[in-house]
Design a protein around this motif. Structure first.
Motif, PDB file in Angstrom:
ATOM      1  N   ARG A 287       0.886  -1.153   0.056  1.00 34.09           N
ATOM      2  CA  ARG A 287       0.033  -0.023   0.068  1.00 34.09           C
ATOM      3  C   ARG A 287       0.840   1.175   0.153  1.00 34.09           C
ATOM      4  NH1 ARG A 287      -4.969   0.707  -1.273  1.00 34.09           N
ATOM      5  NH2 ARG A 287      -5.571   1.948   0.450  1.00 34.09           N
ATOM      6  N   ARG A 288       1.914   1.226   0.874  1.00 32.96           N
ATOM      7  CA  ARG A 288       2.542   2.406   1.046  1.00 32.96           C
ATOM      8  C   ARG A 288       3.521   2.754  -0.189  1.00 32.96           C
ATOM      9  NH1 ARG A 288       3.848   1.161   7.015  1.00 32.96           N
ATOM     10  NH2 ARG A 288       2.129   2.042   8.142  1.00 32.96           N
ATOM     11  N   SER A 289       3.911   1.552  -1.063  1.00 32.43           N
ATOM     12  CA  SER A 289       4.677   1.662  -2.295  1.00 32.43           C
ATOM     13  C   SER A 289       3.917   2.856  -3.416  1.00 32.43           C
ATOM     14  CB  SER A 289       5.230   0.507  -2.801  1.00 32.43           C
ATOM     15  OG  SER A 289       4.125  -0.331  -3.220  1.00 32.43           O
ATOM     16  N   GLY A 290       2.661   2.442  -3.162  1.00 32.45           N
ATOM     17  CA  GLY A 290       1.814   3.028  -4.216  1.00 32.45           C
ATOM     18  C   GLY A 290       1.890   2.338  -5.626  1.00 32.45           C
TER      19      GLY A 290
ATOM     20  N   ASN B 142      -4.694   0.708  -6.658  1.00 35.17           N
ATOM     21  CA  ASN B 142      -5.142   1.842  -7.368  1.00 35.17           C
ATOM     22  C   ASN B 142      -6.490   1.843  -7.696  1.00 35.17           C
ATOM     23  OD1 ASN B 142      -2.566   2.710  -6.587  1.00 35.17           O
ATOM     24  ND2 ASN B 142      -1.618   2.331  -8.426  1.00 35.17           N
ATOM     25  N   LYS B 143      -6.763   0.815  -8.442  1.00 35.88           N
ATOM     26  CA  LYS B 143      -8.367   0.509  -8.945  1.00 35.88           C
ATOM     27  C   LYS B 143      -8.967   0.593  -7.962  1.00 35.88           C
ATOM     28  CE  LYS B 143     -10.971  -1.053 -12.554  1.00 35.88           C
ATOM     29  NZ  LYS B 143     -10.824  -0.774 -13.983  1.00 35.88           N
ATOM     30  N   PHE B 144      -9.049  -0.210  -6.559  1.00 34.29           N
ATOM     31  CA  PHE B 144      -9.968  -0.050  -5.772  1.00 34.29           C
ATOM     32  C   PHE B 144     -10.054   1.317  -5.084  1.00 34.29           C
ATOM     33  CE2 PHE B 144      -8.956  -4.591  -5.578  1.00 34.29           C
ATOM     34  CZ  PHE B 144     -10.033  -5.251  -5.696  1.00 34.29           C
ATOM     35  N   ASP B 145      -8.835   1.990  -4.939  1.00 30.61           N
ATOM     36  CA  ASP B 145      -9.063   3.111  -4.156  1.00 30.61           C
ATOM     37  C   ASP B 145      -9.688   4.328  -5.049  1.00 30.61           C
ATOM     38  OD1 ASP B 145      -7.538   2.530  -2.046  1.00 30.61           O
ATOM     39  OD2 ASP B 145      -5.624   3.274  -3.058  1.00 30.61           O
ATOM     40  N   SER B 146      -9.559   4.031  -6.359  1.00 33.51           N
ATOM     41  CA  SER B 146     -10.466   5.191  -7.295  1.00 33.51           C
ATOM     42  C   SER B 146     -11.935   4.624  -7.589  1.00 33.51           C
ATOM     43  CB  SER B 146      -9.733   5.171  -8.807  1.00 33.51           C
ATOM     44  OG  SER B 146      -9.926   3.934  -9.212  1.00 33.51           O
TER      45      SER B 146
ATOM     46  N   PRO C  22     -13.465  -7.268  -9.110  1.00 32.99           N
ATOM     47  CA  PRO C  22     -12.967  -7.805 -10.288  1.00 32.99           C
ATOM     48  C   PRO C  22     -13.995  -8.816 -10.913  1.00 32.99           C
ATOM     49  CG  PRO C  22     -11.310  -8.068  -8.790  1.00 32.99           C
ATOM     50  CD  PRO C  22     -12.457  -7.453  -7.754  1.00 32.99           C
ATOM     51  N   PRO C  23     -14.342  -8.763 -12.217  1.00 37.95           N
ATOM     52  CA  PRO C  23     -15.260  -9.754 -12.690  1.00 37.95           C
ATOM     53  C   PRO C  23     -15.323 -11.121 -12.441  1.00 37.95           C
ATOM     54  CG  PRO C  23     -14.212  -8.508 -14.627  1.00 37.95           C
ATOM     55  CD  PRO C  23     -13.839  -8.049 -13.036  1.00 37.95           C
ATOM     56  N   ASP C  24     -13.855 -11.656 -12.161  1.00 39.76           N
ATOM     57  CA  ASP C  24     -13.824 -12.959 -12.065  1.00 39.76           C
ATOM     58  C   ASP C  24     -13.908 -13.382 -10.553  1.00 39.76           C
ATOM     59  OD1 ASP C  24     -11.500 -11.525 -11.251  1.00 39.76           O
ATOM     60  OD2 ASP C  24     -10.125 -13.292 -12.235  1.00 39.76           O
TER      61      ASP C  24
END
Length: 79
Positions: A24-27, A33-37, A43-45
């Motif tokens: 998380r801290r490495s960013g 990033n997808k979950f944060d936005s 995810p569909p699968d």
């Protein structure tokens, strides 16, 4: 699944949390990033047997998470 002694279980949890925090801290993790936005992103699968409904309920748009939540509740209630 093999059973581990309590001390090993504690170490697994602590190491998993440390690894999670490091990523998380490495960013630089695409999934985080997808979950944060998009907080409702799944995810569909992840749940291939969940069928999304295109009809919104009332005036609110129904998120995919609502279907997943309802599916889990139905499974737990044996329906």
């Amino acid at each position: 699944m093999p059973e581990f002694p309590y001390e090993s279980q504690v170490k697994i949890v602590v190491i998993s949390m440390a690894l999670h925090n490091y990523i998380r801290r490495s960013g630089q993790d695409v999934a985080f990033n997808k979950f944060d936005s998009h907080p409702d992103f799944v995810p569909p699968d992840t749940f291939p047997d969940v069928v999304t409904q295109s009809q919104p309920r009332g005036h609110q748009k129904v998120s995919r998470m609502n279907y997943i939540r309802d599916g889990i509740a139905n499974i737990l209630m044996g329906q």
